[in-house]
Motif scaffolding. Structure first.
Motif, PDB file in Angstrom:
ATOM      1  N   PRO A 106     -69.949 -15.435   9.072  1.00  0.00           N
ATOM      2  CA  PRO A 106     -68.776 -16.288   9.307  1.00  0.00           C
ATOM      3  C   PRO A 106     -69.100 -17.766   9.232  1.00  0.00           C
ATOM      4  N   GLY A 107     -68.059 -18.556   8.987  1.00  0.00           N
ATOM      5  CA  GLY A 107     -68.228 -20.002   8.976  1.00  0.00           C
ATOM      6  C   GLY A 107     -67.658 -20.627   7.726  1.00  0.00           C
ATOM      7  N   ILE A 108     -67.953 -21.890   7.564  1.00  0.00           N
ATOM      8  CA  ILE A 108     -67.494 -22.656   6.412  1.00  0.00           C
ATOM      9  C   ILE A 108     -68.675 -23.490   5.915  1.00  0.00           C
ATOM     10  N   PRO A 109     -68.963 -23.495   4.626  1.00  0.00           N
ATOM     11  CA  PRO A 109     -70.231 -24.070   4.146  1.00  0.00           C
ATOM     12  C   PRO A 109     -70.238 -25.584   3.953  1.00  0.00           C
ATOM     13  N   ILE A 110     -69.088 -26.244   4.095  1.00  0.00           N
ATOM     14  CA  ILE A 110     -69.046 -27.698   3.954  1.00  0.00           C
ATOM     15  C   ILE A 110     -68.193 -28.281   5.076  1.00  0.00           C
ATOM     16  N   ASN A 111     -68.238 -29.574   5.207  1.00  0.00           N
ATOM     17  CA  ASN A 111     -67.323 -30.278   6.101  1.00  0.00           C
ATOM     18  C   ASN A 111     -65.970 -30.362   5.407  1.00  0.00           C
ATOM     19  N   ILE A 112     -64.949 -29.760   5.996  1.00  0.00           N
ATOM     20  CA  ILE A 112     -63.647 -29.693   5.332  1.00  0.00           C
ATOM     21  C   ILE A 112     -63.064 -31.080   5.078  1.00  0.00           C
ATOM     22  N   ASP A 113     -63.514 -32.064   5.839  1.00  0.00           N
ATOM     23  CA  ASP A 113     -63.009 -33.424   5.646  1.00  0.00           C
ATOM     24  C   ASP A 113     -63.462 -34.031   4.321  1.00  0.00           C
ATOM     25  N   TRP A 114     -64.446 -33.407   3.685  1.00  0.00           N
ATOM     26  CA  TRP A 114     -64.894 -33.899   2.377  1.00  0.00           C
ATOM     27  C   TRP A 114     -63.859 -33.620   1.283  1.00  0.00           C
ATOM     28  N   LEU A 115     -62.976 -32.660   1.512  1.00  0.00           N
ATOM     29  CA  LEU A 115     -61.988 -32.288   0.492  1.00  0.00           C
ATOM     30  C   LEU A 115     -60.763 -33.192   0.564  1.00  0.00           C
ATOM     31  N   THR A 116     -60.206 -33.461  -0.599  1.00  0.00           N
ATOM     32  CA  THR A 116     -58.936 -34.181  -0.702  1.00  0.00           C
ATOM     33  C   THR A 116     -57.971 -33.318  -1.506  1.00  0.00           C
ATOM     34  N   PRO A 117     -56.664 -33.613  -1.454  1.00  0.00           N
ATOM     35  CA  PRO A 117     -55.703 -32.814  -2.236  1.00  0.00           C
ATOM     36  C   PRO A 117     -55.959 -32.823  -3.732  1.00  0.00           C
ATOM     37  N   GLN A 118     -56.777 -33.756  -4.216  1.00  0.00           N
ATOM     38  CA  GLN A 118     -57.080 -33.826  -5.647  1.00  0.00           C
ATOM     39  C   GLN A 118     -58.131 -32.793  -6.061  1.00  0.00           C
ATOM     40  N   HIS A 119     -58.794 -32.182  -5.094  1.00  0.00           N
ATOM     41  CA  HIS A 119     -59.815 -31.180  -5.400  1.00  0.00           C
ATOM     42  C   HIS A 119     -59.191 -29.789  -5.561  1.00  0.00           C
ATOM     43  N   TRP A 120     -59.792 -28.983  -6.411  1.00  0.00           N
ATOM     44  CA  TRP A 120     -59.534 -27.555  -6.415  1.00  0.00           C
ATOM     45  C   TRP A 120     -60.761 -26.844  -5.847  1.00  0.00           C
ATOM     46  N   VAL A 121     -60.572 -25.630  -5.349  1.00  0.00           N
ATOM     47  CA  VAL A 121     -61.661 -24.874  -4.723  1.00  0.00           C
ATOM     48  C   VAL A 121     -61.632 -23.436  -5.235  1.00  0.00           C
ATOM     49  N   ALA A 122     -62.796 -22.933  -5.637  1.00  0.00           N
ATOM     50  CA  ALA A 122     -62.938 -21.527  -6.035  1.00  0.00           C
ATOM     51  C   ALA A 122     -64.064 -20.904  -5.223  1.00  0.00           C
ATOM     52  N   ASP A 123     -63.736 -19.947  -4.389  1.00  0.00           N
ATOM     53  CA  ASP A 123     -64.710 -19.248  -3.549  1.00  0.00           C
ATOM     54  C   ASP A 123     -64.973 -17.886  -4.186  1.00  0.00           C
ATOM     55  N   VAL A 124     -66.234 -17.492  -4.316  1.00  0.00           N
ATOM     56  CA  VAL A 124     -66.544 -16.201  -4.936  1.00  0.00           C
ATOM     57  C   VAL A 124     -66.401 -15.039  -3.965  1.00  0.00           C
TER      58      VAL A 124
END
Length: 295
Positions: free
Chosen positions: A217-235
């Protein structure tokens, strides 16, 4: 013998298949393969060989492969953490598996163990289907293991202009970097030790670590690093939507999990095992139904 050749016309009465990995009790592979086989009038039994549940160490891998061959298995799938560890125990690799340096599908044919990688086309098919038209000029990928090797190769082949690699295990990111250099120019790949800065300079993020899957469990980055301009693909596909995907969407990002990837890679592996075309839409429907009502 052509390592990419499908099974000959004479088919076994029963396809025996297995998945090798750790913490894989949530895998939906049995449903995917067995339902598609039944739809095509084939008999298939798919077993989960969970090393963690059975108390097996990684050193048991060659003995497990030998046992599967002896028992008449058609082949096996391979997941975390064995996609690279399994390679020394194989006789052949398909060209793509050799280029990627990771294997997720093994065929037992004529006394040979043949390794394939269907993760790569599975990931790109899913990416193209669910993130059409996103900017892929600059991408940060975190995770440089077996799944990350497949997604990185696929992204560069798909047309990503620059891919930055980050892994907490710097030796692993360096190994993947060197592997990719054999096929892509050094101007298109780099290693970063500063993922926050790299993400700020990227259009999207590919998450290819085990963090977020069931058992990790968990999240691998600091979510604050993301902005609405980013897309995310998790495997990751178990859970179907990881905390990263959910929180990225809450921030306004386009974000996808690994559900389509696992279905599309399974469809190609099914074709390698049986020599018959798989119905991807049917397999997607089976996956979605299984997520709602587990078998």
């Amino acid at each position: 013998m052509n390592a990419n050749a499908p099974l000959a016309a004479s088919r076994p009465a029963l396809y025996l298949l297995a998945l090798l990995g750790k913490d894989i009790q949530g895998s939906l592979s049995p449903q995917l393969y067995e339902h598609e086989a039944r739809r095509q009038g084939l008999r298939c039994s798919y077993q989960l060989l969970d090393f963690a549940q059975r108390g097996w160490e990684a050193e048991a891998l060659p003995n497990v492969l030998r046992s599967l061959e002896t028992l008449g298995f058609t082949g096996c799938n391979v997941t975390h953490p064995f996609k690279q560890q399994i390679i020394p125990y194989l006789d052949q690799l398909s060209p793509q598996a050799s280029a990627i340096g990771a294997v997720n599908t093994v065929l037992f044919r004529h006394g040979q163990r043949i390794g394939h990688n269907t993760d790569c086309p599975g990931f790109i098919s899913h990416f193209r289907r669910n993130l059409p038209g996103v900017n892929i000029e600059r991408v940060l990928q975190i995770g440089a293991g077996g799944a990350g090797s497949a997604s990185a190769y696929g992204l560069l082949e798909y047309g990503v202009k620059h891919l930055a690699l980050y892994d907490r295990d710097t030796a692993r990111s360096e190994a993947l970097y060197q592997q990719l250099l054999l096929h892509f120019g050094s101007d298109r790949i780099s290693i970063t030790h500063h993922p926050q800065q790299a993400l700020a300079n990227s259009n999207g993020l590919v998450q290819a670590t085990p963090i977020g899957m069931s058992g990790h469990p968990g999240i691998p980055i600091n979510i604050d690093w993301l902005t609405p301009q980013h897309w995310v693909a998790d495997v990751i596909y178990v859970p179907r939507e990881t905390e990263l995907v959910l929180r990225a969407r809450a921030k306004g990002c386009q974000a996808i999990g690994g559900d389509g990837m696992v279905v599309f890679q399974a469809a190609q592996a099914f074709e390698l095992y049986t020599g018959l075309p798989a119905d991807r839409e049917h397999m997607l429907a089976i996956f979605q139904q299984a997520c709602v009502t587990p078998a």
